[in-house]
Design an enzyme around this catalytic site. Structure first.
Site, PDB file in Angstrom:
ATOM      1  N   GLU A   1       0.838  -1.217   0.000  1.00 35.60           N
ATOM      2  CA  GLU A   1       0.000   0.000   0.000  1.00 35.60           C
ATOM      3  C   GLU A   1       0.869   1.261   0.000  1.00 35.60           C
ATOM      4  O   GLU A   1       0.793   2.082   0.918  1.00 35.60           O
ATOM      5  CB  GLU A   1      -0.901   0.016   1.245  1.00 35.60           C
ATOM      6  CG  GLU A   1      -1.817  -1.188   1.384  1.00 35.60           C
ATOM      7  CD  GLU A   1      -2.521  -1.241   2.747  1.00 35.60           C
ATOM      8  OE1 GLU A   1      -2.271  -0.368   3.606  1.00 35.60           O
ATOM      9  OE2 GLU A   1      -3.316  -2.179   2.958  1.00 35.60           O
TER      10      GLU A   1
ATOM     11  N   GLY B   1       2.225   4.960  -0.654  1.00 37.70           N
ATOM     12  CA  GLY B   1       1.698   6.275  -1.006  1.00 37.70           C
ATOM     13  C   GLY B   1       2.855   7.210  -1.304  1.00 37.70           C
ATOM     14  O   GLY B   1       3.170   7.522  -2.451  1.00 37.70           O
TER      15      GLY B   1
ATOM     16  N   CYS C   1      -1.758  33.411  10.870  1.00 36.43           N
ATOM     17  CA  CYS C   1      -1.505  34.006  12.190  1.00 36.43           C
ATOM     18  C   CYS C   1      -1.261  32.946  13.247  1.00 36.43           C
ATOM     19  O   CYS C   1      -2.108  32.709  14.114  1.00 36.43           O
ATOM     20  CB  CYS C   1      -2.670  34.907  12.573  1.00 36.43           C
ATOM     21  SG  CYS C   1      -2.863  36.204  11.375  1.00 36.43           S
TER      22      CYS C   1
ATOM     23  N   TYR D   1       4.772  18.026  11.869  1.00 35.22           N
ATOM     24  CA  TYR D   1       5.756  16.975  12.200  1.00 35.22           C
ATOM     25  C   TYR D   1       7.172  17.513  12.292  1.00 35.22           C
ATOM     26  O   TYR D   1       8.117  16.735  12.272  1.00 35.22           O
ATOM     27  CB  TYR D   1       5.783  15.879  11.127  1.00 35.22           C
ATOM     28  CG  TYR D   1       4.449  15.387  10.657  1.00 35.22           C
ATOM     29  CD1 TYR D   1       3.625  14.635  11.488  1.00 35.22           C
ATOM     30  CD2 TYR D   1       4.030  15.627   9.355  1.00 35.22           C
ATOM     31  CE1 TYR D   1       2.420  14.151  11.034  1.00 35.22           C
ATOM     32  CE2 TYR D   1       2.812  15.146   8.898  1.00 35.22           C
ATOM     33  CZ  TYR D   1       2.011  14.411   9.746  1.00 35.22           C
ATOM     34  OH  TYR D   1       0.817  13.938   9.284  1.00 35.22           O
TER      35      TYR D   1
HETATM   36  N1  LLP Z   1      -1.649   2.051   4.363  1.00 37.33           N
HETATM   37  C1  LLP Z   1      -2.174   2.534   5.492  1.00 37.33           C
HETATM   38  C2  LLP Z   1      -3.133   1.708   6.243  1.00 37.33           C
HETATM   39  C3  LLP Z   1      -1.793   3.808   5.958  1.00 37.33           C
HETATM   40  O1  LLP Z   1      -2.299   4.274   7.099  1.00 37.33           O
HETATM   41  C4  LLP Z   1      -0.870   4.586   5.213  1.00 37.33           C
HETATM   42  C5  LLP Z   1      -0.471   5.916   5.666  1.00 37.33           C
HETATM   43  C6  LLP Z   1      -0.368   4.042   4.005  1.00 37.33           C
HETATM   44  C7  LLP Z   1      -0.775   2.777   3.614  1.00 37.33           C
HETATM   45  C8  LLP Z   1       0.590   4.790   3.132  1.00 37.33           C
HETATM   46  O2  LLP Z   1       1.824   5.020   3.748  1.00 37.33           O
HETATM   47  P1  LLP Z   1       3.036   5.671   2.940  1.00 37.33           P
HETATM   48  O3  LLP Z   1       3.497   4.669   1.916  1.00 37.33           O
HETATM   49  O4  LLP Z   1       2.542   6.899   2.284  1.00 37.33           O
HETATM   50  O5  LLP Z   1       4.057   5.933   3.971  1.00 37.33           O
HETATM   51  N2  LLP Z   1       0.715  12.711   6.845  1.00 37.33           N
HETATM   52  C9  LLP Z   1       1.928  12.005   7.215  1.00 37.33           C
HETATM   53  C10 LLP Z   1       1.891  10.563   6.805  1.00 37.33           C
HETATM   54  C11 LLP Z   1       0.675   9.821   7.341  1.00 37.33           C
HETATM   55  C12 LLP Z   1       0.620   8.398   6.868  1.00 37.33           C
HETATM   56  C13 LLP Z   1      -0.679   7.787   7.212  1.00 37.33           C
HETATM   57  N3  LLP Z   1      -0.857   6.442   6.742  1.00 37.33           N
HETATM   58  C14 LLP Z   1       3.122  12.755   6.635  1.00 37.33           C
HETATM   59  O6  LLP Z   1       2.933  13.770   5.967  1.00 37.33           O
HETATM   60  O7  LLP Z   1       4.273  12.370   6.862  1.00 37.33           O
END
Ligand code: LLP
Length: 418
Positions: free
Chosen positions: A274, A276, A344, A317
């Site tokens: 999965e 992203g 602000c 973060y």
């Molecule tokens: N699968 C599940 C169940 C997840 O919760 C997430 C991300 C992914 C896949 C994808 O993860 P990736 O490959 O993108 O690391 N907003 C934060 C990151 C939050 C990630 C949440 N879950 C940031 O900007 O660093």
């Protein structure tokens, strides 16, 4: 991770297009994505899986623009969704519902019904109560729901606490020590079809060991289940592969799979991923203009027109993201700046202590902004959300219009005047 951004004679280009031209044509702030980089990053996953049976489900939450989803759907990608809103986007973009996995810990009966109706690949279930509701929802539609249990393997992903998800103290998944019992009870439910197991231990991981530890724990569970006559067809290890924002030693998809796939040798379960961030982060940038420069005894501030409502990662973060002028001007004085936005809040910054040679009116590029950028943006301070643009070779497409002031109050209503 691929990027398609290069500097040529001092000017930044994405694919064949000068970012200056995009800033001129569409104004700033705006997000710009490279179609080619997204494709290359997805292709790297497919190549790394070789002949092993697999399904790469792009995590829609990281960048859900329908043109981005369309680009990935055209390559045959699957999708990892966390809401019905994300499911509708995938369908709109031409994604195959049969390649969709539905994550998230608070699915509603309505969401379950819609997902059952379009025939998704699998529900990733996070609690026993959710399982009971899914069983009842599927029964009311006279169908069986394909299910994987998301287990929490209790491994330390060694990443920022807000994006670590696989520890006992995290809210996600079912404790791996309770999982066997949950599977056994699920197996008794008439409208549940157990097909897999999944986990997601965190995001922005730069080491392979936590992934391998998690997989080893999942495999023990899968074997115990198979001894109890509950054979599973797939194992979903989640997303989480990190990308380079600064100088991190990241793990390539090829190296990750070279270590992970041997654990699955001679087994045959389909491997689901999965990803992203590793697909979209380095495929996108945020462009912003320097509005004012100001200094005091301590600091120089570059006040830019993008803010924490447009890009929340640095504020939320303390994420470090590279900031460079889109055209270099070596004649300008080099200074150390805090790059801050108009919102602000003292926490509104894009970068601190950055060495830059800039003047008012210059355009800056915030790198690695293709994931968790626009999707996390808001209208805080009544700021319209920005435009999104996709570069494809020599072509430039506006893939989301900048919001207007009218959009800001859409749906709001004044009270009746007596
Ligand atoms: N699968 C599940 C169940 C997840 O919760 C997430 C991300 C992914 C896949 C994808 O993860 P990736 O490959 O993108 O690391 N907003 C934060 C990151 C939050 C990630 C949440 N879950 C940031 O900007 O660093």
């Amino acid at each position: 991770m691929h990027t398609t951004i290069n500097r040529n004679n001092g000017d930044l280009f994405m694919e064949d297009i000068a970012l200056n031209d995009i800033a001129d044509q569409f104004g700033t702030p705006c997000y710009v994505y490279s179609k080619r980089a997204i494709e290359l990053n997805y292709d790297a996953y497919v190549a790394a899986m070789g002949d092993y049976p697999h399904l790469v489900c792009y995590a829609v939450k990281s960048n859900s623009n329908i043109a981005v989803l369309q680009t990935l759907a055209a390559l045959g990608a699957g999708f990892d969704i966390v809401s019905i809103g994300e499911l509708e986007r995938v369908l709109m973009a031409g994604g195959d519902p049969n390649k969709v996995v539905f994550s998230g810990l608070a699915k509603t009966a309505d969401e379950m019904s819609r997902a059952l109706e379009v025939g998704i690949h699998c529900f990733n279930i996070e609690s026993e109560s959710e399982l009971v509701l899914l069983n009842a929802t599927a029964a009311s539609l006279s169908v069986n729901a394909p299910v994987s249990i998301r287990v929490n393997p209790d491994v330390d992903a060694k990443t920022h606490p807000y994006i670590s998800t696989g520890l006992k103290e995290d809210k996600f998944g079912i404790d791996i020590n309770q999982a066997l019992g949950v599977y056994e009870r699920a197996a008794q439910m008439d409208n549940i079809n157990l097909i897999g197991v999944d986990c997601h231990i965190g995001s922005q991981l730069t080491e392979v060991k936590p992934f391998l530890d998690a997989m080893a724990r999942l495999l023990i569970l899968v074997d115990q289940l198979s001894e109890r006559d509950i054979p599973l067809a797939h194992i979903d290890i989640g997303g989480g592969l990190g990308v380079r924002y600064q100088d991190e030693q990241t793990l390539s998809v090829g190296d990750y799979m070279a270590e992970l796939l041997p654990l699955l040798a001679q087994r045959g379960e389909t491997l689901i991923l999965e990803p992203g961030r590793s697909i979209t982060a380095n495929a996108g940038v945020l462009l912003t203009h320097v509005q004012y420069l100001k200094s005091n005894d301590h600091k120089n501030f570059a006040i830019v027109n993008a803010a924490m409502n447009d890009m929340l990662r640095p504020s939320l973060y303390q994420a470090w993201m590279d900031i460079q002028p889109i055209s270099t001007h070596p004649d300008r004085e080099e200074r150390i700046y805090d790059v801050v936005g108009p919102v602000c809040e003292s926490g509104d910054f894009l970068g601190k202590d950055r060495i830059l040679s800039i003047s008012e009116g210059d355009c800056l590029c915030l790198f690695s902004a293709g994931s968790y950028g626009f999707v996390m943006s808001s209208n805080y301070n009544s700021r319209p959300r920005v435009a999104e643009i996709m570069v494809a070779g020599e072509q430039v497409h506006l893939i989301r219009q900048r919001e207007t002031l009218r959009d800001l109050v859409r749906g709001e209503q004044l009270l009746p005047v007596n």
